[in-house]
Design an enzyme around this catalytic site. Structure first.
Site, PDB file in Angstrom:
ATOM      1  N   ARG A   1       2.898  94.460  74.847  1.00 51.87           N
ATOM      2  CA  ARG A   1       2.527  93.470  73.839  1.00 51.87           C
ATOM      3  C   ARG A   1       2.106  94.145  72.526  1.00 51.87           C
ATOM      4  NH1 ARG A   1      -2.691  91.922  77.388  1.00 51.87           N
ATOM      5  NH2 ARG A   1      -4.157  93.476  76.602  1.00 51.87           N
ATOM      6  N   ASP A   2       1.602  93.342  71.619  1.00 50.30           N
ATOM      7  CA  ASP A   2       1.180  93.855  70.318  1.00 50.30           C
ATOM      8  C   ASP A   2      -0.233  94.435  70.418  1.00 50.30           C
ATOM      9  OD1 ASP A   2      -0.116  91.480  70.783  1.00 50.30           O
ATOM     10  OD2 ASP A   2       0.163  90.678  68.769  1.00 50.30           O
ATOM     11  N   GLU A   3      -0.362  95.556  71.102  1.00 60.02           N
ATOM     12  CA  GLU A   3      -1.659  96.227  71.219  1.00 60.02           C
ATOM     13  C   GLU A   3      -1.413  97.715  71.394  1.00 60.02           C
ATOM     14  OE1 GLU A   3      -5.931  95.561  73.495  1.00 60.02           O
ATOM     15  OE2 GLU A   3      -4.290  94.144  73.740  1.00 60.02           O
TER      16      GLU A   3
ATOM     17  N   ASP B 112      -3.380 100.902  76.509  1.00 60.10           N
ATOM     18  CA  ASP B 112      -3.855  99.863  77.427  1.00 60.10           C
ATOM     19  C   ASP B 112      -2.707  99.107  78.055  1.00 60.10           C
ATOM     20  OD1 ASP B 112      -3.390  98.924  74.751  1.00 60.10           O
ATOM     21  OD2 ASP B 112      -4.089  96.979  75.432  1.00 60.10           O
TER      22      ASP B 112
ATOM     23  N   GLU C 222      -3.431  93.747  84.445  1.00 64.31           N
ATOM     24  CA  GLU C 222      -4.643  93.788  83.634  1.00 64.31           C
ATOM     25  C   GLU C 222      -5.766  92.964  84.249  1.00 64.31           C
ATOM     26  OE1 GLU C 222      -5.835  93.025  78.959  1.00 64.31           O
ATOM     27  OE2 GLU C 222      -4.115  91.956  79.805  1.00 64.31           O
TER      28      GLU C 222
ATOM     29  N   ASP D  50     -10.899 102.171  79.161  1.00 65.20           N
ATOM     30  CA  ASP D  50      -9.777 102.219  80.088  1.00 65.20           C
ATOM     31  C   ASP D  50      -9.494 103.655  80.499  1.00 65.20           C
ATOM     32  OD1 ASP D  50      -9.818 100.001  78.295  1.00 65.20           O
ATOM     33  OD2 ASP D  50      -7.838  99.406  78.966  1.00 65.20           O
TER      34      ASP D  50
END
Length: 907
Positions: free
Chosen positions: A483-485, A479, A749, A492
């Site tokens: 970042r922390d993902e 995604d 996003e 998606d």
């Protein structure tokens, strides 16, 4: 490659070029076709023959014989069982009526079957854990607890001769980098990639013959946590809570000697291990290399490693090992800085001019022992011009070099990656442009499409879409890369897939990821929201997210014509539909909806959740029925009947007599129209209401993730491409072009990730590199440029070329062009409009036909390649039809070849 007729090219084995180490027992051998120098228009393949052998000059192992099939683009191997560790050569011949046949050759090699593995999983003995150096003051704070040094592992052995053939089969629970005799093996990055380790662990195969010598040799590895035992997702726990605690290696080096004998060097307790200079490496937190811990010669013969502890055997289970099904992540581009700004006596801010996923390669000069050079990464700058990192959340995204005794070091992290445009470098008094390079990492999906047009802003939009795809196709479709993902969100992926397929050849990439999706499916039939699934994380699939388990296989089949993706997925598709039906017997999907994200990040009033869910229920049931029908499965009619019943329930429950869908939102109407949920009379009314909603918004859009990819194609289909163009060229928020005003080089996003009034959106969820809203890229190819596929066509067998020119702006150039390497060959369209003429160039690949719509004004005449269109060889004039934006179109049918249409007002 020979022959004067049609020429096979781009030969693939399971959608990969000369793959080394496949595990599929019946691979698909496929090809594309190009015309030869003497190939006439309209030429189409009539027959093919494929021969497979283990020796290019030896007897055939398998021969299809002459197969009369003009539609074939490949054949599934059906010969004797393939042997492991064997190279197979294959030859394809294609015949065209009256032309010399065309020929091409390729090869593939099989890997190591699970029962044949002799190696054990090995790891460092972690009973005595070292503590990493704590972050220095001034570095971004990170929780170093649990970040461990990356172990080195090595095995010295003697080869009794120079091998004639050497293959290394290797994988890791974690990440690995292999070396033989001091030389890095292969070019895979972040290998072996991410899977749900409880189900599958991919291994890679390498030809290392050239690295071997007679006598002393060393095979060596560095291990890192990766997805196995590092930080994953936005869960603050180290991922040992998900998969494992410490990284492990498994490898076998197979040596074949000139005398016919063989030897295997496998991971076991005889390997030696030692902590290395990489003090920690984590995908989210970053990497630290301390040169003071370098071990000179650790990966070469001659090192005395008797003091190194023996590796610990961590297990012998090889049942989860599978050969890699796709190409790995690779370093595929490099970016030079466009600007370097000094921020202090030892600080610099580097702008690479492009948001991307990757790492920095840094040449650090003037070092003294213990000097710390810190590289922090970010997508944007704040209002003060400093690095903006708030949207990284808990991801530190910080790499550290600690100098040893050398005054100059080249620092390039190996086991992490970041999403960034800017890099802040501290600890160096001087930084030259040639000292810093951005290294772009992504899964190696060959680029298949190109798009260009006269509108510079739309051209930049396409650029941003492609970079969003590159940045987020990193082992799985993530995604966001910063970042922390960085999770494989299903929605998606499914909304962006049509765009992704036109940009690149993603057949192997998504075939691998669909296995992750199937692995994540629950025993009750429920798909998840993300794949791979994180162990211990409840993830009940939401409408539009979990439905990707149906939508993605169907679209891959339509694009590439490979029925096997349907065959592998059909049972799971049926189980999903049964799951939804079982919990919603009244056919309105309101139960078992997971977190129900609805139309995520939409603007204005929300689309009712039951509208979104039931629309997807109907769509997934319909596509499951179609997939079953393609495969000749007798479940087709049952799911077709269910789809009809769900559509009827949708109309009864949510659609009024004037065609309004409950909630009266753009997305509600888009789902009803795109998924063919309405009867004809209501279809027309809903289309008119959609147009009103778009016009009332500006014209503008209010869709979120689920509606954004539908809005331009649906407006086009219902006769309002003018509104699609208005949305495409809108520059105020929300719009695709608004981010360009703020220097965006990828897709955001959120529509409002940054606004002039509020600045940055809430940092809790605000990625500037997130491809979902870039789903409009499909319409740039299919609508604006005009490359489309007819309803019912598979693998671009029947093309529709129907360009949608821009609204004419006096004095401005007006043109667009696109190319696409389809499953059958190259498709190209270019159109240009002048005040009194319209030019349309079309290339149709062999084996395809096309219906071409040439926009004309009243009384205009049409020529093709200099002849009146009615007299042009290979062109059949079907007639005229009203053009959706006014005027009319001349409709022609053509076969393969190049065509040059010119419509203009007679003199």
């Amino acid at each position: 490659m020979t022959g004067g007729g049609l020429r096979p090219y781009a030969l693939r084995c399971d959608h990969r070029t000369t793959p080394l180490g496949i595990g599929e027992p019946a691979p698909l051998l496929s090809w594309r076709l190009a015309p030869g120098a003497t190939t006439p228009r309209g030429a189409a393949p009539a027959a093919y023959r494929v021969r497979v052998t283990t020796d290019p000059d030896g007897p055939d192992l398998w021969d299809t014989g002459l197969v009369s099939d003009g539609d074939a683009t490949g054949v599934v191997y059906a010969g004797p069982p393939l042997r492991s560790r064997t190279r197979y050569h294959w030859h394809v011949t294609v015949w065209t009526g009256g032309e010399e046949p065309g020929h091409a050759d390729s090869w593939f090699e099989t890997g190591l079957e699970a029962p044949e593995w002799r190696a054990s999983w090995i790891a460092r003995d972690w009973s005595a854990i070292e503590v990493v150096d704590p972050p220095e003051e001034g570095e971004r704070a990170l929780d170093a607890q649990g970040l461990l040094p990356c172990p080195l592992l090595r095995k010295a052995f003697t080869a009794r001769a120079v091998p004639v053939r050497a293959r290394l089969y290797v994988s890791a629970r974690g990440l690995y980098e292999m070396r033989i005799n001091g030389v890095r093996v292969g070019d895979a990055e972040l290998a072996p990639g991410w899977t749900d380790y409880a189900h599958r662990v991919q291994y890679q195969s390498y030809d290392v013959t050239a690295a071997m010598t007679e006598g002393g040799n060393v095979v060596a590895a560095t291990l890192a946590d990766g997805w196995w035992s590092g930080y994953v997702g936005f869960d603050p726990r180290r991922a040992g809570a998900h998969y494992g605690r410490f990284p492990q290696l498994i490898a076998e080096l197979h040596l074949d000697y000139p005398d016919g004998s063989a030897e295997v060097v496998a991971t076991d307790a005889s390997w030696r291990t030692h902590p290395g200079p990489t003090r920690y490496a984590d995908l989210l937190m970053g990497e630290c290399r301390d040169v003071r811990h370098d071990v000179e010669g650790w990966d070469r013969p001659g090192l005395d490693d008797t003091a190194w502890p023996a590796a610990r055997v961590a297990g012998d289970d090889v049942t989860t090992l599978v050969a890699a099904a796709d190409e790995p992540v690779r370093a595929l581009a490099e970016l030079a800085p466009v600007e370097i700004i000094r921020t202090g006596p030892d600080g610099h801010l580097v702008d690479f001019g492009q948001n991307f996923a990757g790492r920095v390669r840094l040449t650090a000069r003037g070092l003294r022992r213990g000097t710390r050079v810190v590289v922090r990464h970010g997508e944007a700058l704040d209002e003060a011009g400093a690095l903006y990192t708030a949207n990284l959340r808990t991801a530190a995204a910080t790499d550290v070099l600690i100098a040893g005794d050398r005054a100059e070091e080249v620092f390039e992290p190996r086991f992490t990656y970041h999403g960034f445009r800017y890099a802040e470098v501290t600890g160096l008094a001087d930084l030259r442009p040639e000292d810093v390079t951005g290294v772009v990492l992504h899964s190696d999906t060959p680029w298949a499409g190109s798009f260009d047009c006269s509108d510079g802003a739309v051209k930049r939009l396409h650029h941003n879409i492609t970079w969003g795809q590159r940045s987020n196709f990193v082992s799985v479709p993530t995604d966001c890369p910063q970042r922390d993902e960085r999770l494989g969100w299903l929605a998606d992926a499914q909304v962006f897939l049509p765009t992704a397929c036109l940009n690149a050849d993603v057949a192997a990439f998504f075939a691998k990821w669909m296995r992750d999706v199937l692995d994540a499916q629950g025993p009750d039939g429920g798909f998840t929201n993300v794949a791979p699934r994180l162990t211990g994380v409840a993830d009940e699939g939401a409408p539009g997210w979990a439905d990707a388990g149906v939508l993605i296989p169907w679209h891959l089949y339509l694009t590439y014509g490979d029925e096997r993706i349907l065959a592998r997925s059909l049972d799971a598709m049926c189980a999903w539909i049964d799951f939804v039906h079982r919990h919603n017997p009244d056919l309105i999907w309101r139960h078992k909806v997971g977190p129900h994200f609805a139309d995520w990040l939409s603007i204005g009033r929300p689309t009712p959740r039951e509208v979104v869910a039931t629309a997807y229920f109907a769509r997934s049931a319909e596509l499951t029925a179609r997939a079953a029908a393609v495969l000749g499965d007798d479940r087709a009619e049952r799911y077709a009947a269910l789809a009809r019943d769900v559509r009827a329930a949708f109309v009864t429950r949510f659609v009024s007599a004037d065609g309004r869908v409950e909630g009266d939102t753009q997305t509600g109407h888009l789902l009803a129209l795109a998924f063919d949920l309405l009867p004809p009379d209501l279809d027309d009314l809903a289309a008119k209401r959609l147009a009103v909603l778009v016009e009332e918004a500006g014209p503008g859009l209010s869709t979120g993730f689920l509606g954004v990819g539908l809005i331009a194609p649906v407006l086009d289909r219902v006769g309002r491409p003018d509104l699609a163009h208005a949305l495409l060229r809108r520059t105020n928020p929300p719009s695709w072009l608004y981010p360009l005003r703020h220097g965006a080089t990828t897709i955001w996003e959120r529509w409002d990730g940054y606004t002039d009034e509020r600045g940055f959106q809430a940092a809790a969820m605000n990625s500037f590199n997130h491809y979902a809203l870039g789903s409009v890229g499909e319409w740039l190819y299919r609508g604006l440029a005009g490359i489309d596929q007819a309803a019912g066509s598979v693998g671009y067998r029947e093309l529709v070329v129907r360009p949608r020119p821009f609204e004419r702006r006096p004095g401005e150039p007006d043109w667009a062009r696109a190319t696409y390497e389809s499953a059958r060959g190259r498709i190209a369209v270019r159109w240009e409009r002048e005040d009194d003429a319209f030019r349309l160039d079309v290339t149709v690949p062999p084996g395809s036909t096309a219906t071409v719509h040439v926009p004309v004004e009243d009384a205009w005449a049409v020529w093709e390649s200099g002849d009146p269109v009615g007299d042009s060889p290979g062109v059949e004039v079907v007639g005229t039809e009203p053009a959706v934006a006014g005027g009319r179109s001349l409709v022609c049918r053509v076969g393969s070849g190049d065509y040059r249409f010119l419509a203009r007002r007679p003199a």
